[in-house]
Design a protein around this motif. Sequence first.
Motif, PDB file in Angstrom:
ATOM      1  N   TRP A  62       0.820  -1.216   0.000  1.00 49.89           N
ATOM      2  CA  TRP A  62       0.000   0.000   0.000  1.00 49.89           C
ATOM      3  C   TRP A  62       0.858   1.272   0.000  1.00 49.89           C
ATOM      4  CZ3 TRP A  62      -0.511   3.564   4.164  1.00 49.89           C
ATOM      5  CH2 TRP A  62      -1.555   4.489   4.036  1.00 49.89           C
ATOM      6  N   GLU A  63       2.154   1.151  -0.297  1.00 51.67           N
ATOM      7  CA  GLU A  63       3.072   2.263  -0.121  1.00 51.67           C
ATOM      8  C   GLU A  63       2.630   3.524  -0.858  1.00 51.67           C
ATOM      9  OE1 GLU A  63       7.899   2.828  -0.223  1.00 51.67           O
ATOM     10  OE2 GLU A  63       6.912   2.102  -2.050  1.00 51.67           O
ATOM     11  N   ALA A  64       2.089   3.382  -2.047  1.00 52.34           N
ATOM     12  CA  ALA A  64       1.636   4.558  -2.796  1.00 52.34           C
ATOM     13  C   ALA A  64       0.537   5.294  -2.045  1.00 52.34           C
ATOM     14  CB  ALA A  64       1.146   4.147  -4.177  1.00 52.34           C
ATOM     15  N   GLY A  65      -0.284   4.570  -1.292  1.00 50.98           N
ATOM     16  CA  GLY A  65      -1.304   5.216  -0.475  1.00 50.98           C
ATOM     17  C   GLY A  65      -0.694   5.961   0.695  1.00 50.98           C
ATOM     18  N   TYR A  66       0.410   5.427   1.234  1.00 46.91           N
ATOM     19  CA  TYR A  66       1.096   6.084   2.351  1.00 46.91           C
ATOM     20  C   TYR A  66       1.591   7.471   1.952  1.00 46.91           C
ATOM     21  CZ  TYR A  66       4.813   7.035   5.742  1.00 46.91           C
ATOM     22  OH  TYR A  66       5.626   7.629   6.683  1.00 46.91           O
ATOM     23  N   TRP A  67       1.897   7.659   0.681  1.00 44.60           N
ATOM     24  CA  TRP A  67       2.391   8.964   0.220  1.00 44.60           C
ATOM     25  C   TRP A  67       1.318  10.048   0.264  1.00 44.60           C
ATOM     26  CZ3 TRP A  67       4.842   6.041  -4.450  1.00 44.60           C
ATOM     27  CH2 TRP A  67       6.000   5.379  -4.011  1.00 44.60           C
ATOM     28  N   ASN A  68       0.077   9.649   0.525  1.00 45.43           N
ATOM     29  CA  ASN A  68      -1.013  10.625   0.677  1.00 45.43           C
ATOM     30  C   ASN A  68      -1.304  10.934   2.144  1.00 45.43           C
ATOM     31  OD1 ASN A  68      -1.937  10.967  -2.183  1.00 45.43           O
ATOM     32  ND2 ASN A  68      -2.272   8.772  -2.009  1.00 45.43           N
ATOM     33  N   THR A  69      -0.579  10.295   3.067  1.00 49.73           N
ATOM     34  CA  THR A  69      -0.890  10.455   4.483  1.00 49.73           C
ATOM     35  C   THR A  69      -0.170  11.671   5.071  1.00 49.73           C
ATOM     36  OG1 THR A  69       0.958   9.059   5.220  1.00 49.73           O
ATOM     37  CG2 THR A  69      -1.133   7.954   4.687  1.00 49.73           C
ATOM     38  N   MET A  70      -0.468  11.921   6.343  1.00 48.83           N
ATOM     39  CA  MET A  70       0.087  13.077   7.043  1.00 48.83           C
ATOM     40  C   MET A  70       1.615  13.049   7.061  1.00 48.83           C
ATOM     41  SD  MET A  70      -0.653  14.307  10.966  1.00 48.83           S
ATOM     42  CE  MET A  70      -2.362  14.652  10.630  1.00 48.83           C
ATOM     43  N   ASP A  71       2.212  11.861   7.232  1.00 52.60           N
ATOM     44  CA  ASP A  71       3.676  11.759   7.316  1.00 52.60           C
ATOM     45  C   ASP A  71       4.364  12.375   6.098  1.00 52.60           C
ATOM     46  OD1 ASP A  71       3.380  10.483   9.678  1.00 52.60           O
ATOM     47  OD2 ASP A  71       4.046   8.510   8.995  1.00 52.60           O
ATOM     48  N   ILE A  72       3.798  12.136   4.929  1.00 54.40           N
ATOM     49  CA  ILE A  72       4.432  12.581   3.694  1.00 54.40           C
ATOM     50  C   ILE A  72       3.839  13.904   3.206  1.00 54.40           C
ATOM     51  CG2 ILE A  72       4.889  12.004   1.287  1.00 54.40           C
ATOM     52  CD1 ILE A  72       6.457  10.285   3.189  1.00 54.40           C
ATOM     53  N   ALA A  73       2.520  14.006   3.214  1.00 49.91           N
ATOM     54  CA  ALA A  73       1.856  15.150   2.585  1.00 49.91           C
ATOM     55  C   ALA A  73       1.769  16.385   3.473  1.00 49.91           C
ATOM     56  CB  ALA A  73       0.445  14.740   2.142  1.00 49.91           C
ATOM     57  N   HIS A  74       1.979  16.237   4.784  1.00 48.01           N
ATOM     58  CA  HIS A  74       1.836  17.388   5.684  1.00 48.01           C
ATOM     59  C   HIS A  74       3.077  17.653   6.540  1.00 48.01           C
ATOM     60  CE1 HIS A  74      -2.399  17.980   4.739  1.00 48.01           C
ATOM     61  NE2 HIS A  74      -2.588  16.680   4.873  1.00 48.01           N
TER      62      HIS A  74
END
Length: 522
Positions: A261-273
């Motif tokens: 699911w790594e591509a989905g992780y790139w939309n999470t707070m850790d990466i996107a915020h």
Amino acid sequence: MGKAKSTTSEMRKEEQESKTVHSPWLTYASMLSLLSLCPPFVILLWYTMVHADGSVLQTFNYLKDNGIQGLLLIWPKPTSLIAWKIISVYAAFEAALQLLLPGKTVEGPISPAGNRPVYKANGLQAYAVTLITYVALWWFEIFNPVLVYDHLGEIFSALIFGSLVFCVLLYIKGHVAPSSTDSGSSGNIIIDFYWGMELYPRIGKNFDIKVFTNCRFGMMSWAVLALTYCIKQYETQGRIADSMLVNTTLMLVYVTKFFWWEAGYWNTMDIAHDRAGFYICWGCLVWVPSIYTSPGMYLVNHPVELGTQLALYILVAGILCIYINYDCDRQRQEFRRTNGKCLVWGKAPSKIVASYTTTKGETKTSLLLTSGWWGLSRHFHYLPEILAAFFWTVPALFTHFLPYFYVIFLTILLFDRAKRDDDRCKTKSKMLGITVDGTENTGNCIARRFPTGLSQEFTEIRIGCWGEVVSALEPVVSVSVSSGGSICSYAAAFYLVPHLGLKLMYCIRTEEPHYGSSFLVL
């Protein structure tokens, strides 16, 4: 002149963002305490697990008798040549896989500055190559993973200091050569170092630093160390206890789910915020390999025989929690990918469509899923994640408290993350004003106005579809959304304008008896 204005604007944004998360004194206290206490805690946890029989009391008595000098005596040297060789080879190997392995091109979310990062989704391939290579090196007696365990303290010590230097370099890079316009200073060196200067720092065009620190070094090391602990127990004890098998299996299933699911992780707070600073980067480079793997570290020297039946119960429960956690994220990702045109649990999803205007004057739309797992509660996906951590820890049973530190830490982390996310959404709604359209929602919407308080008689206002006001008696109401006969847990407060639709003014959650969750306008 234009650059100065941009910097000033960025500073103001940062100041506004910092105010929405925590109060200033709590922010400074937490930052300084984490900067000063996390490094020694990593060493103390390793020492307690490996050399103090997992007993917090034994380590406490040692420190009480020996003080700071005792801590310095047990602190491994960060200059160990073997430790740095292991770290360097591992980091170089993962960096090469990140750059060289093929993968689908994936776009991340649009950033606050209007940038859209582009990634190469090859994490699952890198994960498979890493684990196969690691096990093959052991199997063919080229490299023994026991060496990693035997020098674990030195590796953690080297990572502590090396990652601090790395964060300093990130701070300097943010000032001197930012990779995008999603960067800037708050004017406070502590905040800039802790939270970071850049949202998407890169080396060159293709090497994303946060993908490396968070995914390819941090999360990958979790799986590598889980295997290391298992191999160490096998070579020391001559067998692998069922408790270690359950622990290792669940951790590997969880990390496999992450890379799937790594591509989905790139939309999470850790990466996107969250920007690339001590909080994220040092945490992923040091805290993840040391703290997240600690239940397995404990089990190496404390094998527990659970018995087949209990081991299977724990294993199945853990896998179920990991699956639910994955399915929560999958539902949301599929919902957004199809723009809401999908099925959730076999039915068309209920949703809220929120359009808002950015600081640049651009109108954007966000889809909010309010059915499936996301209809049960806000941040529901955190619950199975916490339970999964419990199930891969509980094979250690309850002789010592320390193996459960990760579960406690994760619970605090996710509660804090939920609060930060909610605060960001409330601030966004309050500052920008969000209009709600969503005419495809076929649920019945009932708005109730309370003249002087919740205990008083109310006037009922019926609304057909979102955006279509049938009647509106007063401008301020509390709105609950019902769909399929049940009240959704996601509701909102609106300013009703006859013939013009609904306008979201401000969100704050309250408990309304008999009518589920609702939001009231302040």
